[in-house]
Design an enzyme around this catalytic site. Structure first.
Site, PDB file in Angstrom:
ATOM      1  CG  ASN A   1      20.744 -15.139  26.369  1.00 37.04           C
ATOM      2  OD1 ASN A   1      21.610 -15.597  25.621  1.00 37.04           O
ATOM      3  ND2 ASN A   1      21.016 -14.670  27.571  1.00 37.04           N
TER       4      ASN A   1
ATOM      5  CG  ASP B   1      16.903 -16.826  28.573  1.00 38.75           C
ATOM      6  OD1 ASP B   1      16.558 -15.618  28.501  1.00 38.75           O
ATOM      7  OD2 ASP B   1      18.028 -17.183  28.990  1.00 38.75           O
TER       8      ASP B   1
ATOM      9  CG  HIS C   1      20.188 -15.066  18.200  1.00 42.01           C
ATOM     10  ND1 HIS C   1      21.320 -15.547  18.813  1.00 42.01           N
ATOM     11  CD2 HIS C   1      20.629 -14.341  17.146  1.00 42.01           C
ATOM     12  CE1 HIS C   1      22.398 -15.114  18.168  1.00 42.01           C
ATOM     13  NE2 HIS C   1      22.005 -14.383  17.166  1.00 42.01           N
TER      14      HIS C   1
ATOM     15  CB  CYS D   1       2.006 -19.924   5.773  1.00 42.18           C
ATOM     16  SG  CYS D   1       1.207 -20.140   7.390  1.00 42.18           S
TER      17      CYS D   1
ATOM     18  CB  CYS E   1       0.586 -24.228  10.283  1.00 45.15           C
ATOM     19  SG  CYS E   1      -0.121 -22.626   9.920  1.00 45.15           S
TER      20      CYS E   1
END
Ligand code: OAD
Length: 243
Positions: free
Chosen positions: A100, A102, A117, A128, A145
């Site tokens: 998860n 979260d 993950h 980059c 970015c």
């Protein structure tokens, strides 16, 4: 619910490793990936979480992730998460591996969490690799970015990408060295996480699965508990207290 044999074994164990998936957060109101929850605006959520969507339609990609981020601001850990905090306190060698993104295991209070993950609250540059600072504004429809001007993405693993190497090797070691392995609220089909229970079992661990339905892992488990994580895990903690 849990067998006497399992409870006796668990109480004598030092090494416990837990793998969680979207099911543990379902009772907090976080949608799972497969089954009826796996749709967003009638699209397959797994199609959203790809480099292909990020590149071909960054607005749609970020609409999806901003929706998930907003949703996550409104949810809280449930009793299943809190039971895993109690479990961490009871075992000297405890590892929690989660698929998860979260953050709910950390919010609940677990400290030894391996996020396979990634984590949705982070924002990194897709070009980059720069990670946005906390005070950086990444609230735009498509965040860009500050270092290279490239399109940014959340700090999660997208489909087809490799997992963070250190988290994966730590998870494999935690699976290989534990005496009891729990697979909780995961459909147990997404590699390489799906292999972890087999690594544990191959090294002699007792394999226990908790899920609201059977999965491809069920026939390999030593014990399958069909039920909600938020109901079965607190029961486990209560049963352990009595031993
Ligand atoms: P899935 O959506 O594939 O599976 C969720 C599992 O939780 C199912 O087996 C449900 O039966 C079970 N479940 C639902 N409610 C539950 C409850 N209250 N208590 C216990 N179990 C319950 O989610 P994952 O297995 O986590 O990857 O999916 C693995 C990965 O596939 C995700 O991390 C994500 C996804 O694509 C990436 O985004 C890279």
């Amino acid at each position: 619910m849990f067998s006497e044999k399992f409870l006796k074994r668990l109480i004598k164990t030092n090494g416990v490793t837990v793998l969680t998936g979207a099911g543990i957060s379902a009772e907090s109101g976080v949608p799972t990936f497969r089954g009826k929850d796996g749709l967003w605006k009638n699209r397959d959520v797994m199609q959203m979480a790809t480099q292909q969507t990020l590149k071909s339609d960054p607005e749609l990609f970020w609409e999806f992730y901003n929706w998930r981020r907003e949703l996550l601001k409104t949810v809280k850990p449930n009793l299943g998460h809190y039971a895993l905090v109690d479990l961490e306190k009871q075992f000297y060698d405890f590892n929690l591996i989660t698929q998860n993104v979260d953050n709910l295991h950390f919010i609940a209070g677990n400290t030894k969490v391996l996020e396979l993950h990634g984590n949705i609250s982070k924002t990194i540059c897709n070009e980059c690799g720069h990670e946005a600072e906390e005070n950086e504004d990444v609230s735009g429809a498509v965040p860009v970015c500050s270092q290279c001007g490239g399109v940014m993405r959340p700090g999660v693993v997208l489909f087809g990408e490799s997992l963070p190497q250190k988290a994966l090797s730590d998870a494999q070691e935690a699976a290989a060295t534990c005496e009891v392995f729990f697979s909780i609220g995961t459909s147990a089909v997404v590699e390489p996480a799906a292999s972890l229970p087999y690594i544990a079992k191959g090294n002699g661990a007792y394999l226990i699965e908790i899920n609201t339905e059977r999965t491809p892992l069920s026939e390999h488990a030593d014990e399958v508990i069909i039920g909600k994580a938020g109901e079965t895990l607190p029961y486990l903690i209560m049963a352990l207290d009595r031993y």
